[in-house]
Design a protein around this motif. Structure first.
Motif, PDB file in Angstrom:
ATOM      1  N   ALA A 114       0.806  -1.220   0.000  1.00 24.22           N
ATOM      2  CA  ALA A 114       0.000   0.000   0.000  1.00 24.22           C
ATOM      3  C   ALA A 114       0.841   1.273   0.000  1.00 24.22           C
ATOM      4  CB  ALA A 114      -0.923   0.005   1.214  1.00 24.22           C
ATOM      5  N   VAL A 115       2.153   1.146   0.108  1.00 24.19           N
ATOM      6  CA  VAL A 115       3.020   2.334   0.121  1.00 24.19           C
ATOM      7  C   VAL A 115       2.982   3.000  -1.251  1.00 24.19           C
ATOM      8  CG1 VAL A 115       5.399   3.146   0.318  1.00 24.19           C
ATOM      9  CG2 VAL A 115       4.532   1.420   1.910  1.00 24.19           C
ATOM     10  N   PRO A 116       2.666   4.287  -1.329  1.00 19.54           N
ATOM     11  CA  PRO A 116       2.612   4.969  -2.627  1.00 19.54           C
ATOM     12  C   PRO A 116       3.994   5.190  -3.214  1.00 19.54           C
ATOM     13  CG  PRO A 116       2.248   6.534  -0.852  1.00 19.54           C
ATOM     14  CD  PRO A 116       2.293   5.180  -0.209  1.00 19.54           C
ATOM     15  N   ASP A 117       4.057   5.344  -4.519  1.00 22.19           N
ATOM     16  CA  ASP A 117       5.305   5.625  -5.222  1.00 22.19           C
ATOM     17  C   ASP A 117       5.739   7.051  -4.914  1.00 22.19           C
ATOM     18  OD1 ASP A 117       7.364   6.118  -7.003  1.00 22.19           O
ATOM     19  OD2 ASP A 117       6.424   5.032  -8.656  1.00 22.19           O
ATOM     20  N   VAL A 118       6.915   7.200  -4.338  1.00 18.03           N
ATOM     21  CA  VAL A 118       7.377   8.521  -3.929  1.00 18.03           C
ATOM     22  C   VAL A 118       7.533   9.456  -5.129  1.00 18.03           C
ATOM     23  CG1 VAL A 118       9.806   7.797  -4.032  1.00 18.03           C
ATOM     24  CG2 VAL A 118       9.160   9.761  -2.633  1.00 18.03           C
ATOM     25  N   ARG A 119       7.741   8.914  -6.317  1.00 16.07           N
ATOM     26  CA  ARG A 119       7.968   9.759  -7.493  1.00 16.07           C
ATOM     27  C   ARG A 119       6.709  10.489  -7.958  1.00 16.07           C
ATOM     28  NH1 ARG A 119      10.403   5.274 -11.313  1.00 16.07           N
ATOM     29  NH2 ARG A 119       8.564   4.282 -10.400  1.00 16.07           N
ATOM     30  N   VAL A 120       5.535   9.973  -7.606  1.00 13.87           N
ATOM     31  CA  VAL A 120       4.296  10.604  -8.072  1.00 13.87           C
ATOM     32  C   VAL A 120       3.608  11.388  -6.965  1.00 13.87           C
ATOM     33  CG1 VAL A 120       3.974   8.834  -9.819  1.00 13.87           C
ATOM     34  CG2 VAL A 120       2.902   8.541  -7.588  1.00 13.87           C
ATOM     35  N   ALA A 121       4.203  11.418  -5.778  1.00 13.40           N
ATOM     36  CA  ALA A 121       3.598  12.165  -4.676  1.00 13.40           C
ATOM     37  C   ALA A 121       3.652  13.662  -4.964  1.00 13.40           C
ATOM     38  CB  ALA A 121       4.318  11.851  -3.365  1.00 13.40           C
ATOM     39  N   ALA A 122       2.657  14.379  -4.495  1.00 12.74           N
ATOM     40  CA  ALA A 122       2.619  15.830  -4.689  1.00 12.74           C
ATOM     41  C   ALA A 122       3.850  16.471  -4.053  1.00 12.74           C
ATOM     42  CB  ALA A 122       1.350  16.398  -4.068  1.00 12.74           C
ATOM     43  N   ASP A 123       4.474  17.393  -4.779  1.00 16.63           N
ATOM     44  CA  ASP A 123       5.643  18.137  -4.321  1.00 16.63           C
ATOM     45  C   ASP A 123       6.911  17.281  -4.193  1.00 16.63           C
ATOM     46  OD1 ASP A 123       4.110  20.480  -4.091  1.00 16.63           O
ATOM     47  OD2 ASP A 123       3.464  19.914  -2.072  1.00 16.63           O
ATOM     48  N   SER A 124       6.864  16.046  -4.678  1.00 18.17           N
ATOM     49  CA  SER A 124       8.059  15.202  -4.589  1.00 18.17           C
ATOM     50  C   SER A 124       9.080  15.609  -5.640  1.00 18.17           C
ATOM     51  CB  SER A 124       7.689  13.731  -4.781  1.00 18.17           C
ATOM     52  OG  SER A 124       8.866  12.924  -4.817  1.00 18.17           O
ATOM     53  N   ALA A 168       9.388  10.985   3.551  1.00 17.66           N
ATOM     54  CA  ALA A 168       9.098  11.562   4.864  1.00 17.66           C
ATOM     55  C   ALA A 168       8.972  13.086   4.779  1.00 17.66           C
ATOM     56  CB  ALA A 168      10.197  11.170   5.848  1.00 17.66           C
ATOM     57  N   ARG A 169       9.757  13.705   3.915  1.00 16.18           N
ATOM     58  CA  ARG A 169       9.665  15.165   3.766  1.00 16.18           C
ATOM     59  C   ARG A 169       8.321  15.571   3.168  1.00 16.18           C
ATOM     60  NH1 ARG A 169       9.928  19.290   0.358  1.00 16.18           N
ATOM     61  NH2 ARG A 169       9.862  17.840  -1.415  1.00 16.18           N
ATOM     62  N   VAL A 170       7.902  14.886   2.114  1.00 10.21           N
ATOM     63  CA  VAL A 170       6.623  15.198   1.471  1.00 10.21           C
ATOM     64  C   VAL A 170       5.466  14.994   2.443  1.00 10.21           C
ATOM     65  CG1 VAL A 170       5.019  14.436  -0.327  1.00 10.21           C
ATOM     66  CG2 VAL A 170       7.448  14.749  -0.870  1.00 10.21           C
ATOM     67  N   ALA A 171       5.602  14.005   3.333  1.00 13.42           N
ATOM     68  CA  ALA A 171       4.556  13.725   4.317  1.00 13.42           C
ATOM     69  C   ALA A 171       4.596  14.696   5.492  1.00 13.42           C
ATOM     70  CB  ALA A 171       4.695  12.292   4.831  1.00 13.42           C
ATOM     71  N   GLY A 172       5.567  15.627   5.505  1.00 17.23           N
ATOM     72  CA  GLY A 172       5.652  16.606   6.583  1.00 17.23           C
ATOM     73  C   GLY A 172       6.301  16.085   7.841  1.00 17.23           C
ATOM     74  N   GLN A 173       6.914  14.902   7.762  1.00 19.44           N
ATOM     75  CA  GLN A 173       7.523  14.308   8.956  1.00 19.44           C
ATOM     76  C   GLN A 173       8.913  14.871   9.227  1.00 19.44           C
ATOM     77  OE1 GLN A 173       7.411  10.215   7.804  1.00 19.44           O
ATOM     78  NE2 GLN A 173       5.203  10.003   8.099  1.00 19.44           N
ATOM     79  N   VAL A 174       9.646  15.232   8.171  1.00 16.45           N
ATOM     80  CA  VAL A 174      11.009  15.752   8.330  1.00 16.45           C
ATOM     81  C   VAL A 174      11.217  16.914   7.370  1.00 16.45           C
ATOM     82  CG1 VAL A 174      11.919  13.496   9.029  1.00 16.45           C
ATOM     83  CG2 VAL A 174      12.020  14.183   6.630  1.00 16.45           C
ATOM     84  N   ASP A 175      12.224  17.728   7.668  1.00  9.37           N
ATOM     85  CA  ASP A 175      12.556  18.830   6.761  1.00  9.37           C
ATOM     86  C   ASP A 175      14.061  19.005   6.577  1.00  9.37           C
ATOM     87  OD1 ASP A 175      13.414  19.944   9.145  1.00  9.37           O
ATOM     88  OD2 ASP A 175      11.858  21.497   9.215  1.00  9.37           O
ATOM     89  N   ARG A 176      14.847  18.088   7.131  1.00  2.00           N
ATOM     90  CA  ARG A 176      16.299  18.162   7.006  1.00  2.00           C
ATOM     91  C   ARG A 176      16.885  16.772   7.225  1.00  2.00           C
ATOM     92  NH1 ARG A 176      17.620  22.630  11.016  1.00  2.00           N
ATOM     93  NH2 ARG A 176      15.775  23.438   9.959  1.00  2.00           N
TER      94      ARG A 176
END
Length: 640
Positions: A114-124, A168-176
């Motif tokens: 069920a993990v989405p493809d990180v390449r198609v995530a918004a703002d990825s 994790a960045r796109v999901a708002g979990q991390v920023d650095r």
């Protein structure tokens, strides 16, 4: 009913500690003085009757004891917001860990699918096309709050790690992102970012400060000690992802400085990942520090009890692998799908003077040692003998001189004592006036042939003197040179024109006039990728250390080679010399190590790195092979 007393706890400092304070009448001495006993004392703290500091990870690990003790003494707890957030996050992570360990294989597989493809995530920004095994590993790791990638060297763990970070960045979990890695791995993190991101993040090699706007910081293990405060502050300024590359370097945990520093930083990160192809170089206990970094204070709950004793049985590794299987991924060597390299032994006939020198030296050693002994205590001593025999079999000139002091610094054995005026010393003194080493002649021919065909050549030698001699001999091909005295950029400072490892690698990769790279395995044990530039490697000589050979082979034979690419590996071996004994032993051991790298379960194995280069002679079987070689000519060679 309000508690009789109140114990205040604050997250303070850089790196942070948990500071307790009390009004003397509120909190009983029995509880107060039990705190540092149960939770430890923070390094450098001055604990007293009203205020004391404990390490963050010890506080988190002892929170159950603290709650029970405060209830028993009727004392309340007052946390500041920063500590409360950290505590709540730790509790959520612990619950998530329990859930993952209890999940059935079908539940875990469904979550992974069920993990989405990180390449198609918004703002990825992630654009890398991953191999099937990399995509599988990425998906599993993204179902975990924190994870471990134990894939073999050369499997593209850096690309997968960047995929985790961007998800994790796109999901708002991390920023650095803070990456702790050997200096030799920095280039890989910088180059891979160009391939993984449409707009690469701003990457900074840590040099004491972090410029505003930096998204990814690279720091080596050695620098953590003196800059822990600045790095901890940067982690706490945002939502940080913390990655340990070649994580086995902190295997000593609290018993070592590198392990202590990594464990101190661990609770400050929102996500933690470790990367290493050899997680247990010494045995099952190596996992304690690694697991405690990923899941602070949970190793003794996760790992089987048999792995926690001082000397675990070898079969314990299977129990460890099963216990932590939900928490790690591992790609094996065969899954990389690489074409086998073409291995070729090129016999070299010694010229008369070299043969006389070699046979005299061998005869001398026959009379010096008890060749019936094969015990561990001889390994280091006979490693010295091996290195001198390798010098004689390759370039006897090395026995008589030390070039610019570099050899004396780099060599791992003492100066050879040969009495002036002895037959052997006279042979060595005459050598350079009469002969060119035949290995050098073969090498020069091979380089010229490769250059004419547009193929660059990587040349390996354990001896600095050989590299410096070859730099002059091969000058028409403008060779690049890397060995211990060639610094990394960080070590070179700001001196203009200083030759660095990075500049030499750049010249070899990008300058068509530079057709040769001369390298010492100790200086390029890991992290360097040359498979897009070079497909020919020549070994002037090898030691009995098979791990060094496999690591060096990975420089040009690794993931990313186009199908059908011919990788050619040539070994120059002097006939009737130590080279033949080394070839037989390394071939056998390389097969065994290869089987371990192809094992989907975790195994105890170590490969060399730039901090632990390994021994010349590794075991008693190597010793027996050396003695067999020495005995083979005992009755035929003249006395020295």
């Amino acid at each position: 009913m309000s508690p009789a007393g109140m114990l205040q706890a604050r997250l303070v400092g850089r790196p942070p500690v948990v500071e307790f304070s009390r009004a003397a009448a509120d909190v009983p001495d029995d509880l107060w003085f039990a705190l540092p006993v149960q939770l430890g004392s923070a390094r450098g703290s001055r604990n007293g009757a009203q205020r004391l500091a404990v390490p963050v990870e010890r506080f988190l690990g002892g929170r159950r004891w603290l709650a029970e003790a405060c209830t028993r003494y009727d004392v309340g707890l007052d946390f500041n917001p920063e500590l409360l957030e950290l505590l709540q996050r730790s509790q959520l992570e612990s619950a998530a860990l329990d859930e993952r360990l209890a999940a059935t294989p079908s539940v875990a597989a469904a979550a992974q699918a069920a993990v989405p493809d990180v390449r198609v995530a918004a703002d990825s920004r992630y654009i890398r096309d991953l191999r099937a095994f990399q995509d599988r590993d990425l998906r599993k790791l993204l179902t975990l709050d924190h994870g471990a990638n134990f894939s073999v060297p050369g499997a593209g763990k850096t690309s997968v790690a960047y995929g985790i970070y961007e998800s994790a960045r796109v999901a708002g979990q991390v920023d650095r992102l803070l990456v702790v890695a050997p200096l030799s791995a920095f280039e890989s993190w910088e180059v891979e970012a160009q391939s993984c991101f449409s707009t690469p993040p701003r990457i900074q090699r840590f040099a004491g400060h972090i410029p505003h706007g930096t998204e990814v910081v690279l720091v080596n293990y050695q620098r953590l000690e003196n800059h822990l405060s600045a790095l901890a502050g940067w982690l706490l300024e945002g939502r940080a992802h913390l990655i340990l590359d070649e994580a086995h370097r902190m295997k000593r945990g609290r018993s070592g400085q590198w392990g202590t520093n990594c464990l101190n930083l661990a609770p400050l990160a929102r996500r933690r990942d470790i990367l290493t192809g050899t997680p247990a170089p010494q045995g099952p206990r190596d996992f304690i520090a690694l697991v405690d970094f990923i899941w602070p204070n949970q190793a003794r709950r996760i790992l089987p009890g048999a792995a926690l004793v001082s000397d675990p049985a070898p079969e314990t590794m299977g129990d460890v692998s099963q216990a932590i299987e939900p928490l790690f991924v591992r790609t094996t060597k065969s899954e990389l799908g690489l074409d086998e390299p073409h291995l070729h032994v090129e016999p070299v006939t010694m010229k008369p003077l070299q043969r006389n020198i070699y046979d005299a030296l061998r005869s001398r050693y026959v009379g010096m040692f008890d060749l019936s002994r094969t015990d561990q205590s001889l390994l280091a001593q006979m490693g010295e003998v091996t290195m001198y025999l390798l010098e004689a079999a390759t370039n006897p000139r090395l026995l008589a001189r030390r070039v610019g002091g570099d050899d004396a610094v780099t060599f791992r054995y003492p100066t050879l004592a040969i009495a002036p005026g002895s037959p052997l010393s006279e042979l060595i003194a005459r050598y350079t006036d009469h002969e060119m080493p035949p290995k050098f002649e073969k090498l020069a021919q091979a380089v010229a042939t490769n250059a004419a065909a547009g193929r660059k050549t990587l040349i390996w030698s354990n001896f600095i003197g050989n590299l410096l001699d070859l730099e002059r001999l091969l000058a028409p091909h403008q060779p690049a040179l890397i060995y211990g005295a060639i610094p990394h950029e960080e070590e070179a400072g700001s001196l203009a024109g200083t030759r660095t490892r990075e500049s030499e690698l750049g010249r070899f990769r990008n300058d068509a006039r530079c057709q040769v790279l001369l390298a010492n395995p100790a200086a390029m044990a890991e992290g360097v990728s040359l498979h897009e530039t070079c497909h020919d490697a020549i070994y002037l000589e090898r030691t009995f250390n098979a791990g060094q050979y496999l690591q060096s082979l990975d420089r040009i034979h690794r993931l990313g080679l186009p199908p059908g690419t011919e990788t050619r590996i040539t070994f120059l071996e002097s006939e009737s010399s130590i080279d033949e004994a080394v070839d037989a032993r390394v071939g056998l051991k390389a097969q065994r190590l290869g089987a371990m790298l192809d094992d989907p379960d975790l195994v105890t194995m170590a490969l060399p790195d730039d901090d632990d280069y390994g021994q010349v002679i590794e075991d008693v079987e190597d010793l027996a092979a050396l003695f067999a070689h020495l005995e083979g000519a005992e009755d035929q060679v003249p006395a020295a």
